[in-house]
Write a protein that holds these residues in place. Sequence first.
Motif, mmCIF file in Angstrom:
data_model
loop_
_atom_site.group_PDB
_atom_site.id
_atom_site.type_symbol
_atom_site.label_atom_id
_atom_site.label_comp_id
_atom_site.label_asym_id
_atom_site.label_seq_id
_atom_site.Cartn_x
_atom_site.Cartn_y
_atom_site.Cartn_z
ATOM 1 N N LYS A 54 0.823 -1.206 0.000
ATOM 2 C CA LYS A 54 0.000 0.000 0.000
ATOM 3 C C LYS A 54 0.857 1.255 0.000
ATOM 4 O O LYS A 54 2.077 1.214 0.123
ATOM 5 N N GLU A 55 0.171 2.395 -0.102
ATOM 6 C CA GLU A 55 0.870 3.670 -0.205
ATOM 7 C C GLU A 55 1.623 4.009 1.075
ATOM 8 O O GLU A 55 2.683 4.630 1.041
ATOM 9 N N ASP A 56 1.089 3.599 2.246
ATOM 10 C CA ASP A 56 1.797 3.866 3.505
ATOM 11 C C ASP A 56 3.140 3.159 3.517
ATOM 12 O O ASP A 56 4.164 3.725 3.928
ATOM 13 N N PHE A 57 3.131 1.897 3.090
ATOM 14 C CA PHE A 57 4.387 1.149 3.022
ATOM 15 C C PHE A 57 5.352 1.802 2.036
ATOM 16 O O PHE A 57 6.548 1.951 2.318
ATOM 17 N N GLN A 58 4.837 2.194 0.873
ATOM 18 C CA GLN A 58 5.697 2.850 -0.115
ATOM 19 C C GLN A 58 6.285 4.143 0.442
ATOM 20 O O GLN A 58 7.478 4.433 0.262
ATOM 21 N N MET A 59 5.477 4.912 1.148
ATOM 22 C CA MET A 59 5.976 6.180 1.655
ATOM 23 C C MET A 59 7.036 5.965 2.722
ATOM 24 O O MET A 59 7.996 6.752 2.827
ATOM 25 N N ASP A 60 6.908 4.887 3.531
ATOM 26 C CA ASP A 60 7.957 4.578 4.511
ATOM 27 C C ASP A 60 9.280 4.286 3.810
ATOM 28 O O ASP A 60 10.347 4.729 4.267
ATOM 29 N N ILE A 61 9.220 3.551 2.714
ATOM 30 C CA ILE A 61 10.443 3.251 1.953
ATOM 31 C C ILE A 61 11.039 4.535 1.396
ATOM 32 O O ILE A 61 12.253 4.775 1.483
ATOM 33 N N PHE A 62 10.187 5.390 0.822
ATOM 34 C CA PHE A 62 10.693 6.620 0.225
ATOM 35 C C PHE A 62 11.271 7.560 1.288
ATOM 36 O O PHE A 62 12.251 8.263 1.041
ATOM 37 N N LYS A 63 10.686 7.545 2.483
ATOM 38 C CA LYS A 63 11.234 8.358 3.567
ATOM 39 C C LYS A 63 12.625 7.872 3.950
ATOM 40 O O LYS A 63 13.543 8.683 4.183
ATOM 41 N N THR A 64 12.799 6.556 3.996
ATOM 42 C CA THR A 64 14.110 6.009 4.346
ATOM 43 C C THR A 64 15.138 6.354 3.286
ATOM 44 O O THR A 64 16.280 6.726 3.607
ATOM 45 N N LEU A 65 14.746 6.245 2.024
ATOM 46 C CA LEU A 65 15.679 6.586 0.948
ATOM 47 C C LEU A 65 16.040 8.072 0.978
ATOM 48 O O LEU A 65 17.201 8.455 0.776
ATOM 49 N N ALA A 66 15.052 8.920 1.217
ATOM 50 C CA ALA A 66 15.329 10.354 1.304
ATOM 51 C C ALA A 66 16.249 10.669 2.480
ATOM 52 O O ALA A 66 17.136 11.543 2.391
ATOM 53 N N ALA A 67 16.056 9.953 3.592
ATOM 54 C CA ALA A 67 16.924 10.153 4.743
ATOM 55 C C ALA A 67 18.370 9.808 4.420
ATOM 56 O O ALA A 67 19.306 10.489 4.856
ATOM 57 N N ILE A 68 18.591 8.741 3.636
ATOM 58 C CA ILE A 68 19.960 8.368 3.251
ATOM 59 C C ILE A 68 20.588 9.489 2.427
ATOM 60 O O ILE A 68 21.762 9.842 2.604
ATOM 61 N N LEU A 69 19.804 10.075 1.480
ATOM 62 C CA LEU A 69 20.352 11.171 0.673
ATOM 63 C C LEU A 69 20.713 12.372 1.534
ATOM 64 O O LEU A 69 21.763 13.000 1.339
ATOM 65 N N HIS A 70 19.848 12.705 2.497
ATOM 66 C CA HIS A 70 20.150 13.836 3.369
ATOM 67 C C HIS A 70 21.341 13.537 4.274
ATOM 68 O O HIS A 70 22.134 14.446 4.570
ATOM 69 N N LEU A 71 21.476 12.279 4.706
ATOM 70 C CA LEU A 71 22.623 11.909 5.528
ATOM 71 C C LEU A 71 23.928 12.114 4.766
ATOM 72 O O LEU A 71 24.945 12.529 5.345
ATOM 73 N N GLY A 72 23.929 11.846 3.480
ATOM 74 C CA GLY A 72 25.136 12.038 2.685
ATOM 75 C C GLY A 72 25.535 13.492 2.565
ATOM 76 O O GLY A 72 26.696 13.798 2.260
ATOM 77 N N ASN A 73 24.605 14.407 2.757
ATOM 78 C CA ASN A 73 24.898 15.841 2.651
ATOM 79 C C ASN A 73 25.260 16.487 3.991
ATOM 80 O O ASN A 73 25.423 17.706 4.068
ATOM 81 N N VAL A 74 25.361 15.687 5.066
ATOM 82 C CA VAL A 74 25.738 16.228 6.378
ATOM 83 C C VAL A 74 27.188 16.696 6.317
ATOM 84 O O VAL A 74 28.086 15.929 5.934
ATOM 85 N N GLU A 75 27.439 17.940 6.688
ATOM 86 C CA GLU A 75 28.771 18.542 6.639
ATOM 87 C C GLU A 75 29.522 18.212 7.933
ATOM 88 O O GLU A 75 29.073 18.554 9.042
ATOM 89 N N ILE A 76 30.644 17.540 7.800
ATOM 90 C CA ILE A 76 31.515 17.226 8.950
ATOM 91 C C ILE A 76 32.783 18.057 8.802
ATOM 92 O O ILE A 76 33.500 17.919 7.794
#
Length: 1737
Positions: A316-338
């Motif tokens: 369902k769409e809820d499951f799909q959105m959970d996956i997309f949230k996780t993928l988006a989080a990975i992209l944002h994690l890669g942009n964290v400035e250290i």
Amino acid sequence: MALAELYTQYNRVWIPDNEEVWQSAEITKNYKAGDLFLHVQLEDGTELNYPVDPAALPPLRNPDILVGENDLTALSYLHEPAVLHNLKVRFVESKLIYTYSGIILVAINPYKQLPIYGDAIIHAYSGQNMGDMDPHIFAVAEEAYKQMARNNKNQSIIVSGESGAGKTVSARYTMRYFATVSKSTSNAHVEDKVLASNPITEAVGNAKTTRNDNSSRFGKYTEISFDQSYRIIGANMRTYLLEKSRVVFQSENERNYHIFYQLCASAMQPEFQHLKLGSAEKFNYTRMGGNTVIEGVDDRANMVETQKTFALLGLKEDFQMDIFKTLAAILHLGNVEITAVGDERSSISLEDSHLNIFCELLDLNFDKMTQWLCHRKIITTSETVIKPMTKPQAVNARDALAKKIYSHLFDFIVERINQALQFTGKQHTFIGVLDIYGFETFDVNSFEQFCINYANEKLQLQFNLHVFKLEQEEYMKEDIPWTLIDFYDNQPVIDLIEAKMGILELLDEECLLPHGTDENWLQKLYNNFVNKNALFEKPRMSNTSFIIQHFADKVEYKCEGFLEKNRDTVYEVLMEILKESKFRLCANFFQDNPVSISPFSSTINIKSARPVLKPPNKQLRMTVGSKFRSSLSLLMETLNATTPHYVRCIKPNDEKQPFEFDSKRVAQQLRACGVLETIRISAQSYPSRWTYIEFFSRYSILMTQQELSLNDKKQICKIVLQRLIQDPNQYQFGRTKIFFRAGQVAYLEKLRSDKLRHACIMIQKNVRGWMQRKKFLRIKQAAVTIQQYFRGQRTVRQAITARALKQTWAAIIIQKYCRGYLVRKLCQLIHVAAVTIQAFTRGFLARKKYRKMLEEHKAVILQKYARAWLARRRFQNIRRFVSNIQLSYRVQRLQKKIEEQSRENHGLLERLTNLASTHMNDLDTIQKLELELEKLTAQKRTYEEKGKKYKEDSEQKIFKLENQNKELREQKETLEIKLQEKTEEMKEKMDGLTKQLFDDIQKEESQRMVLEKKIQNQKQDYEKEIELLKGEIKVLKEEKSQLQQQIQQEIIIQDGLKIEVGQLTKQAQKIPELQKEIELLQTQKLDVEKQAQSQKREMREKMSEVTKQLLESYDFEDVRSRLSTEDLEHLNEDGELWFAYEGLKKATRVLESHFQSQKETYEKEIEGLNFKVEHLSQDINHLQKLFREENDINDGIRLEVSRLTSENMVIPDLKQQVSELENQKLDLENRLQEQTVKLKEMSNQLHHEPEGDRTLRRTNEAQNEINIKAKEGLNVITQEIEGLSNGLKQDEIHDEVKSKIKQETTRLTVENMDLEEKLDMKDRIIKKLEDQIKTLTKTIEKVNEVHVPTLSKEYIGMMEYKKEDEERIVQNLILDLKPRGVVVNTIPGLPAHILFMCVRYADYLNDADMLKSFINVTIDGIKQVVKENSENFEMLSFWLSNTYYFLNCLKQYSGEEEFMKSNTPRQNKNCLKHFDLSEYRQILSDLAIRIYHQFIVVMENNIQPMIVPGMLEYESLQGISGLKPTGFRKRSSSIDDTDTYTMTSILQQLSYFYSTMCQNGLDSELLKQAVKQLFFLIGAVTLNSLFLRKDMCSCRKGMQIRCNISYLEEWLKDKNLQSSNAKETLEPLAQAAWLLQVKKITDDDAKEICEHCTSLSTVQIVKILNSYTPIDDFEKRVAPSFVRKVQAMLNNREDVPQLMLDTKYLFQVTFPFTPSPHALEMIQVPSSFKLGFLTRV
């Protein structure tokens, strides 16, 4: 035969080449044992002395006849160059991407979409044996499916190859094949779900690499589960070694996983805005490769497709959105400035938006993440230490966390896909599809390549064991002694990697150490394996890598990163933070004991691919290497428990060019995937294997007559081989096959070609000798003739004297006179006889012609004037029409000339622009030269400055510099001179070009002026013509005014004629019957008068003869006893009563014969009238067309005037005819009354006499026939008059529309009213006449009923039944009826007629419920019997015929005029009276169509298995083709030919269908449609099989197909079915057969092919040309250049780019209406129908 003996002149060998790997060369001198050089000539013509080693001679090249085979094992010489050349020929020339190599399917990526994967191809391969069709991925899938169904054993398809070779696509096509051929019966659409899993796994597991735009970065094993019916019920997926490092790092020109880019492309969508994403260029993890877009790929559209497949799997769409949230989080994690804080610390800003979004999406604590991404916790026994991390350490920790999250997400998605594909039932069998990476070697190889090559080593070992197992089974089955073969065993390499203290164990051991490093691990490897294991080496120039000797090649691995990738660790503190997440999906990823959901736990006895092993403590986690080793071992257990099938994908070039073959790259991959090793193993034993039938068919030409006289083919083959090959070690005889060593088949082919060549020479010798002998005999005969005449002349001259000449001359004169006398006498006799015959014949013909002229004179005169008038009118209209066309044509020509002039102007403008561009280019070159001059001047300045500086240092340098300056000056001068020359040349050229341009422009202007003058002249001509036309229009207007005056006069005349018209309307009522009576009764009057006179004369002459006949036929006393006393007295008073009675009998007989002759004459006259009516209607239609095209009103007025005058001329004739007809009618009525009175008296007198009754009945029947004929004649004449009146109406209405004159409209309305009144009067007269005829017939029937009581019953065509008998009728007449018992001695469609007679009875009773109930029960019964016998051809044919007859009966007796045209009057009386059954007719029509379609399906199912064996494989022309070697995959037809279908089988089946349809009375039109459908199936199936069988595309096979088509055409001719258009459906197949036979070399051949093959598409023509395979050396292959020529010529053709014909296509069926000729009242019910409860009414 020794191999060295084959190195003779003209044989070809393979020589190593640096660029092409191998190069072909031809031996120019025989090789002898001990020679050090082999004299060869390369293909480019260069001579070469190639040094050879007698122990290792260059590999021999196969004969051309064996090149391009479907199976590499069919080659006589099996080695690397032969394999490479065969693959290249198939791939480049024949455009074939699949080839068998024993049990392997070699698939070469074409880098182009090919039309070979449609559903039609799938159905073509379904059910076929693997060797019967061309190699294909569908053939492998079908073989796996068939073996699973046959042996009830699980199967596996192993697809391997390097990145970009097409593994993923091949695996996808196999799954699609299974989904298509094994559709499930449920509504769950499991097949669609299985296929839907591919787009999801490709989105999250595939990425763009430098080698492939859609490269799978993980291994996948998909198990497709089947039930006991072998239908798909579910699937399960296992994955291996996901490339997690790609999440955080990509090389140049590579991308991350597709799902990230799809998500970024959809960031602006409303449902994704909360993810706060943007373009892929904004994120570090997606922009590393430099290019975020793949050409031709729409990431946004792919995202929509991914969402659809998620939904199809039930996610369902809820499951799909959970996956997309996780993928988006990975992209944002890669942009964290250290940022680095000193050398040992790092930090993250509290205002970092990407980290904030990351924590927000995963619902994490922001402060903790900020702290622990830059710190680590070290737990010791005594204390816990928090240690800061440097920036590189922190970045590694961040990337490790991203990889860990994505890895868990990938496993979770795969798990949910497996849940969606799980099933509730019990799994019976499964087929596994393994899509795994092939052997890889790069410039830098790391841990991933090590694991990939380790997996390939395991698969290669399994492959070797399987190959040897198959070889051993083959040898044991054929009773051939098994010999050990030396082969490369890669078990030591596997032991080196996975054994105790092997590479993987040492790696895991080093990973457990706290301070373990890659260098320490590498040193351990050096210490344990260098100089101790031959498969392990240390590079000479490196201390950071090691080399392993794999089965394919040596690979050097860099040790850097091995430990880190093997550990795959994430700091515990970060994992604890993620465990505490309120985002449920993220928290579940990092639980200590995750629950693994496996839907196959109860059905499959195989362990999970990712076993969950609980370590004793957190420090002893399983490494990536140990996990991969355990999952790999489970995979090998699964594969060993199944029957494997191998697909090796090959990448032909690195540039992704379509159909480009890089021999180096292909050879490298063939070595890596084990194909060449398999070939090498096969070559060491007996690679060539032929069945005895194949060998006998191919090499029967080498057998002697004595050997062929034996009956046992197996024994013949043995004797022949022992004679041809002296060394018995070169072959072995098995039970069903002959095994050959390498090269022996080539030797046999050489013997065969030598024998054929010798036979050709012998034939040529004899033919040429015969031609020379024939020529010699002709010359000899001519010489003898000349000699004969010459000698005769000489002897005549010598023998002739004067006396002899006088005697001969006298004899000749006597003979002349004698013969002349005899001939004159005979001629006179013949002349007299001829004159007499001519006199009689001419008299007869003259009298006949005179009678005919009297009859036709008036009609001819009328026709002459009418046709002349019509011809004049037609000519005038055509002349006007042609003049209009000429005007339009001239205007079009002028327009075309103007367009051509404009085109020429455009061309001149283009030339001007081209010249301007060249001028600009020249200016650019001048500018470049000026720049060069400036550079030279600058150099000069620099040199001068240097001269001034160094002038004081040394004089020698100054002298040299001065010389250099002089040289430079000279160069400058020369350059300036050249520049000046060039500029002058350019100026001259420009001047010349400008002059030419001005001249051209002046010429064009002069031409334009001339054209304008011409146009003006033509315009003036047109204006003159228009003025002339205006003058004509004025004249016509004047004529119009005159005609209007005439019309007014005519109106005045018509007022006077109205009175006469009123009288005529009264009399016109009698016109139809009187005209008919004129035609019928005038001839009767003359005949009756003549007969009466002749009867009076003959009455007394034949009186005595009649009395004698009476005495012989009757007993006089018996007759006298029957008569009463009054009759006797009357008889005594008038003794001539008997004679009168006999005269009446004779008169009635004469009348009967006369009535029959009259009947024939009337029918002929009616036919003539019908023909005249048709001719008149055609003329009327033609005139109507001309009137519509007429634009002038005057013509209509003239026509009206002429019509009125013609009507006025006809009126007095009609008056005379009416008066005559009235008189004749009165006479006829009186005569009829007298005859009826006489007949009544005679019947009263002779009612006791049966013979008298018979004569009366005959006279009454004859009179009835006369009345019926009179009625029919009246109907015909009324139809003619109605047709003429309708034509007049149409003409009048047309004139009414065209002419807008009020007087015309009023006059026409009056005439229309008059005509309608006339028609009404005619209808009333016809009804009166019908009533009179009915009363006459009734009176006669009453007389017969009163006076003839012994007459039989008369039936009215109904079946009386009771409503409760409906079920019995359906049961006995429909359900229980057997066709074979009905069709004998019965009329066709008897059950249908009986059913309709019952329908008539219900209609007769006017019972609607009874009628509906009976028809519904009947239709349900037919449906039931068709459903129960859905595979019974005879029953379907029988009920199709009866349904069709039942439908026609409902139409024929419906009462509708269109269906009653061909009915007899009796049939018209049987029409339905009360109900309209048109709705039931539609239902019956739909039912008939359903039965027809099922009927066609049954015929197709019966004949389809016969088509390919009979049309393609069977040799109708025996001995014309020979089988070729087929390799490991044997043709099913080559195994046993005893029970195969032949062309005779097809013809017998067609004859059975035809005879059954004829016996069941199927309508001829329906029969033709069924035959057409069958012939289409035969042609389509044969042609589709031809497209997919390269071995069948030969000239001789084309002859076989053409012969088989001729058999089918003869069958059509024999059955008289030429009009069925069935022959046209075979046209594509006939053209394909012609294409195989025609010459294919020159341009003319290409044009002929394009012109002839109109029924074949471009794709089909190119496919046949590419697949053309010669059977003998005397044939030549089709050159690729010729194929390109044909393809270029066909580019303009607009056709469907589809290879296969649709065998499921059905022609539209039409049910023609054919009325039943059988009278319902004559139909009787046979007792076998068991319908005794029905009674005929």
